[in-house]
Design an enzyme around this catalytic site. Structure first.
Site, PDB file in Angstrom:
ATOM      1  N   TYR A 148      44.405  35.937  39.183  1.00 27.04           N
ATOM      2  CA  TYR A 148      43.874  34.726  39.824  1.00 27.04           C
ATOM      3  C   TYR A 148      43.389  35.011  41.239  1.00 27.04           C
ATOM      4  O   TYR A 148      44.040  35.761  41.971  1.00 27.04           O
ATOM      5  CB  TYR A 148      44.956  33.644  39.893  1.00 27.04           C
ATOM      6  CG  TYR A 148      44.441  32.394  40.554  1.00 27.04           C
ATOM      7  CD1 TYR A 148      43.719  31.469  39.825  1.00 27.04           C
ATOM      8  CD2 TYR A 148      44.634  32.171  41.913  1.00 27.04           C
ATOM      9  CE1 TYR A 148      43.202  30.338  40.435  1.00 27.04           C
ATOM     10  CE2 TYR A 148      44.125  31.039  42.535  1.00 27.04           C
ATOM     11  CZ  TYR A 148      43.408  30.129  41.788  1.00 27.04           C
ATOM     12  OH  TYR A 148      42.893  29.014  42.390  1.00 27.04           O
ATOM     13  N   TRP A 150      39.995  34.022  44.377  1.00 25.92           N
ATOM     14  CA  TRP A 150      38.645  33.574  44.683  1.00 25.92           C
ATOM     15  C   TRP A 150      37.616  34.700  44.740  1.00 25.92           C
ATOM     16  O   TRP A 150      36.426  34.433  44.810  1.00 25.92           O
ATOM     17  CB  TRP A 150      38.658  32.818  46.010  1.00 25.92           C
ATOM     18  CG  TRP A 150      38.818  31.347  45.849  1.00 25.92           C
ATOM     19  CD1 TRP A 150      39.817  30.692  45.182  1.00 25.92           C
ATOM     20  CD2 TRP A 150      37.934  30.341  46.352  1.00 25.92           C
ATOM     21  NE1 TRP A 150      39.612  29.338  45.254  1.00 25.92           N
ATOM     22  CE2 TRP A 150      38.474  29.094  45.970  1.00 25.92           C
ATOM     23  CE3 TRP A 150      36.757  30.362  47.095  1.00 25.92           C
ATOM     24  CZ2 TRP A 150      37.855  27.881  46.314  1.00 25.92           C
ATOM     25  CZ3 TRP A 150      36.154  29.156  47.436  1.00 25.92           C
ATOM     26  CH2 TRP A 150      36.698  27.941  47.032  1.00 25.92           C
TER      27      TRP A 150
END
Ligand SMILES: Nc1nc2c(c(=O)[nH]1)N[C@H]1C(S)=C(S)[C@@H](COP(=O)(O)OP(=O)(O)OC[C@H]3O[C@@H](n4cnc5c(=O)[nH]c(N)nc54)[C@H](O)[C@@H]3O)O[C@H]1N2
Ligand SMILES: Nc1nc2c(c(=O)[nH]1)N[C@H]1C(S)=C(S)[C@@H](COP(=O)(O)OP(=O)(O)OC[C@H]3O[C@@H](n4cnc5c(=O)[nH]c(N)nc54)[C@H](O)[C@@H]3O)O[C@H]1N2
Ligand SMILES: [Mo]
Length: 811
Positions: A148, A150
């Site tokens: 996970y 960005w």
């Protein structure tokens, strides 16, 4: 000519000279350095999650940035770019943890060993051997590639996507579902409204709100700082301009939040301070007041909702003997009953938009306030009425509610993976309890036994809760691989560390469905040190495992960019937008999709409201589910069949508040994106003696004898960190706030429970799923105590590389 020729296949190095646009050397760079006139200055279009910009390059170094000329509100975060791209904590070459090389694997502490430098060839071989071994001995589910995070704005070199393609094509892996941002709402809303669009997609836009609404109730506010960011990159920061325009058009804003600063001063909002984690109680009391005044929209409730009778009985207290009156809610929420009643009746009297920040569902039982907000809009009958109703996140990120044409974003094809999927925020439980089970949204998941953790483009030592517990669980893995440009806490706690390029070192395309500009990202500088593109390092491991061509599809960077752009161009053409060809796009640096006309203002659920039979919602009943048979059948006491008030485990009304009397909010940072840009000047200028600021009410500080600018110790039973004290009279008493993102810097690396000397709030936050339904992170339900730090001040070392062993110490 496109960027296809920009890098030799598989290397991504050195943009050809002919592409460099020579500009007259300016007198001064943006960073204030005087130009000698001798250096050649090169300007390159580029992009980041914190804005599009032009990179200013001299002698192969990024020396400055200029905001994208079309951005109405660029923000200052881009100013940290030169600092971080050339930071001392860039990873210069591949490394392997010394203990790992010596065979100290499962259960060995991570974060304390020195790293041994190795060649790319050698680590590539090690990775192929280890992946092959674990797949053969334990099967694909033993590799955790949820990864996970960005990453960065470019859509081709998106690190997590590249990693998941590599693992998926190589035989599968254990992945993750949902996101830290809105896991709970994302799981709940399909049951209630039949869609996720109300959380993360196309919501009623600001043009519709400005034209029609006269009141906007904002639970969690509309914090200006959150609008600095767009996922995938933002060409136009329209967040503040759009809400200011709505205020100017006559929308009255009310910010319901523990923090006055969550509403920008220019909106002239009323501030209603509320205790964190109690919004569902306030909303239930508003429902009671609307009901008592007979102002509920019976027609809407009867024809477009199911379950109203069940919820009504609960609000009235028929079900549990507790009427949810404003007087009931006052001691829970700290909001005067008269204020609750006044706001409820004002909502019923004026065209009203209701919204809540994403933060409200990152808390214990975070399903409840969001579900109850939908129920309030249903009672008001406003769902689908022009510019009214309910949607989430107007104050959470740039682009929510920005008027736009419905077009796709440039993106990579989806990853195929037949493996397991674990709710993203349950990673510690997954590592702690192999073979155990986890309930999630009506399913029971058997947890895998993870041997390899492989991460690219995220930082769990930034994003995960209860880091001391996490560190123990993390160390159960046999092999931990990290792809990172920087020595972040993730890289420091890995076994095999692969230096990745930053976006400035490669070509890419930035694009977000919430922004109308697509941006060419031209390579501006050569790769730093031995850094390589994520795509290229993975292609080499795939090669060693025998599937390079399937992974690369025999395309290099340039061919991929053309391919992705062309796919996008064709999808746009089918939807009536003619984008220029790739050559023109690349030469001009961006494509602009024209904004819609004012008369095209968009209201979500308008068709459903007008014709519920002809345009049913995608719920089991086709209607808004105020009571959900599906959820009730799951039998979860922590998320029953209709919205309820459940006291959080940690809040200001709890027993635990005696030992830890302050409610700590860990909000998004104004000076960076999560942990990204933490080594840069903008974040540094905000710190206090090098520590992350903690904001406290002046009276809470005075009661502890604390003064502005002091270093304090923030602690609870889970952990402790240092912080710099900042006084903020705009906080509710009893609430402290500390933004996320200061890199985890334990005094004794590798020792769970060690003091974080820098100020990462996740050493304090609890790691408990919101409920068995959402299993989202509940970081905002956190109690702490604060005291003066009396000892000598330990240095912050995390922005320098960790200890490195000589190559010859290899056994
Ligand atoms: N207490 C608390 N915790 C929270 C939150 C909260 O509100 N409170 N919020 C949560 C939320 S909403 C989120 S979204 C998460 C965010 O958590 P993350 O998304 O994990 O945080 P980032 O710091 O953005 O991590 C991205 C990482 O990718 C790396 N990276 C960037 N570009 C590249 C690249 O090209 N290649 C490679 N290999 N790496 C790259 C960066 O250096 C950085 O370390 O945090 C969550 N954690
Ligand atoms: N500058 C900047 N902007 C960002 C990011 C970043 O890192 N930096 N991250 C982006 C990401 S990934 C995400 S997911 C979004 C997150 O967007 P949000 O979740 O909306 O952001 P937060 O800052 O966590 O929370 C917003 C406000 O909610 C208030 N709040 C907290 N708890 C409660 C509560 O119980 N009740 C009420 N009424 N209010 C409460 C806090 O005062 C806080 O300031 O932000 C995005 N925007
Ligand atoms: Mo997020």
């Amino acid at each position: 000519m496109g960027c296809g020729e920009d890098g030799a296949a598989g290397s991504g190095r050195a943009a050809p000279r002919r592409r460099l646009r020579r500009v007259r050397p300016p007198g001064h760079g943006r960073d204030g350095t005087k130009d000698t006139g001798a250096a050649m200055t090169v300007i390159k279009p580029h992009a980041s999650h914190w804005g599009y910009f032009d990179a200013v390059v001299e002698d192969g170094r990024l020396v400055g940035v200029r905001p994208f000329a079309r951005d109405p509100f660029p923000g200052t975060l881009i100013e940290s770019m030169p600092d971080v791209v050339h930071a001392a904590c860039r990873i210069d070459r591949p490394y392997v943890r010394r203990g790992w090389l010596r065979g100290e694997r499962r259960g060995a502490p991570r974060g304390s060993d020195p790293f041994v430098p190795l060649s790319w060839d050698r680590v590539t071989r090690l990775l192929a051997e280890e992946t092959r071994r674990v797949r053969a001995e334990h099967g694909p589910s033993a590799i955790y590639g949820g990864s996970y995070g960005w990453s960065s704005a470019g859509r081709f070199h998106h690190a997590k996507t590249q990693l998941q393609r590599f693992l998926g094509l190589g035989g599968g892996f254990t992945s993750s579902v949902t996101s830290y941002s809105y896991a709970t709402g994302q799981t709940l809303m399909p049951h209630v409204l039949g869609t996720n669009e109300v959380v993360l997609g196309r919501v009623t836009d600001w043009a519709a709100i400005a034209a029609n609404a006269r009141l906007m109730l904002c639970f969690g506010g509309l914090a200006a700082k959150n609008g600095l960011i767009s996922n995938g990159g933002g060409g136009a920061h329209e967040y503040l301009p759009l809400m200011r325009r709505a205020a100017a058009a006559g929308v009255r804003f009310v910010g319901i939040s523990p923090c006055r600063g969550d509403m920008e001063a220019e909106l002239g909002a009323e501030w209603v301070p509320i205790r964190p984690g109690t919004d569902a109680a306030m909303m239930l009391a508003m429902a009671h007041a609307i009901l008592a005044a007979g102002k509920e929209d019976r027609e809407f409730l009867a024809t477009r909702c199911v379950g109203w009778e069940r919820l009504r009985a609960y609000v009235a207290g028929e079900a549990d003997g507790v009427a949810k009156t404003p007087e009931w809610a006052e001691p829970i929420t700290g909001v005067p009953a008269a204020t609750i009643r006044r706001l409820a009746l004002e909502c019923a009297a004026k065209p009203t938009m209701l919204t809540a920040a994403w933060s409200l569902q990152r808390a214990d039982y975070g399903e409840q306030p969001w579900w109850m907000l939908v129920a309030l809009a249903a009672m008001l009958g406003t769902i689908g009425r022009p510019g009214q109703g309910v949607a989430f996140g107007y104050g959470s990120i740039n682009g929510m509610g920005t008027p736009r044409r419905e077009l796709p974003a440039v993106s990579m094809p989806p990853v195929r993976n037949a493996g397991l999927h674990i709710p993203v925020a349950r990673i510690t439980e997954m590592l702690e309890r192999p073979g155990g089970t986890l309930e999630y949204n009506g399913r029971t998941i058997t947890l895998p036994d993870i041997r390899i953790i492989w991460w690219a483009g995220g930082n769990p030592f930034h994003h995960h809760q209860d880091l001391n517990r996490f560190l123990r669980a993390w160390s159960r893995a046999e092999t931990i691989v990290a792809q990172e440009p920087w020595w972040t806490p993730l890289a420091r706690h890995a076994d095999i560390v692969l230096p990745a390029t930053t976006t400035l070192e490669r070509n890419d395309i930035a694009s977000s469905s919430r922004d109308r500009f697509v941006r060419a990202m031209h390579q501006a500088i050569p790769p730093q040190g031995e850094a390589r593109n994520d795509f290229d390092m993975l292609a080499d491991v795939a090669d060693a495992l025998g599937y390079r061509d399937r992974f690369t599809e025999q395309r290099d960077e340039g061919a991929w960019l053309r391919h992705l752009y062309e796919r996008w161009r064709q999808a746009c053409a089918r939807m009536g937008f003619e984008a220029p060809d790739f050559e023109r796009f690349w030469a001009e640096g961006h494509v602009e999709v024209p904004p819609p006309e004012p008369e095209e203002a968009y209201t979500q659920f308008a068709e459903f409201a007008a014709d519920p039979a002809g345009h049913p919602l995608d719920t089991p009943s086709g209607k808004v589910e105020l009571f959900s048979e599906t959820i009730a059948a799951m039998g979860y006491a922590d998320c029953p069949g209709h919205p309820v008030w459940i006291a959080p485990r940690e809040w200001l009304g709890a027993q635990a508040a005696a030992a830890y009397p302050l409610h700590l909010l860990s909000d998004q940072p104004a000076t960076r994106l999560h942990g990204q840009l933490d080594p840069g000047r903008v974040a540094a200028a905000d710190k206090i003696q090098g520590r992350q600021p903690i904001r406290m009410h002046p009276e809470d500080a005075a009661a502890r004898g604390l003064r502005e600018g002091e270093v304090v110790r923030v602690f609870n039973a889970r952990g402790a960190c240092l912080a710099g004290l900042r006084l903020d009279p705009g906080l509710l008493r009893g609430v402290a706030a500390m933004a996320t993102g200061a890199w985890f810097d334990p005094l004794e690396p590798g020792v769970p429970g060690s003091l974080c000397v820098h100020g990462n709030p996740n050493v304090l936050t609890p790691d408990i799923g919101t409920s068995r339904l959402g299993q989202g992170p509940s970081a905002q339900s956190c109690l702490v105590q604060v005291e003066r730090w009396e000892g000598p001040l330990p240095p912050v070392k995390v922005h320098l590389p960790p200890p490195v062993a000589e190559e010859e110490t290899l056994p």
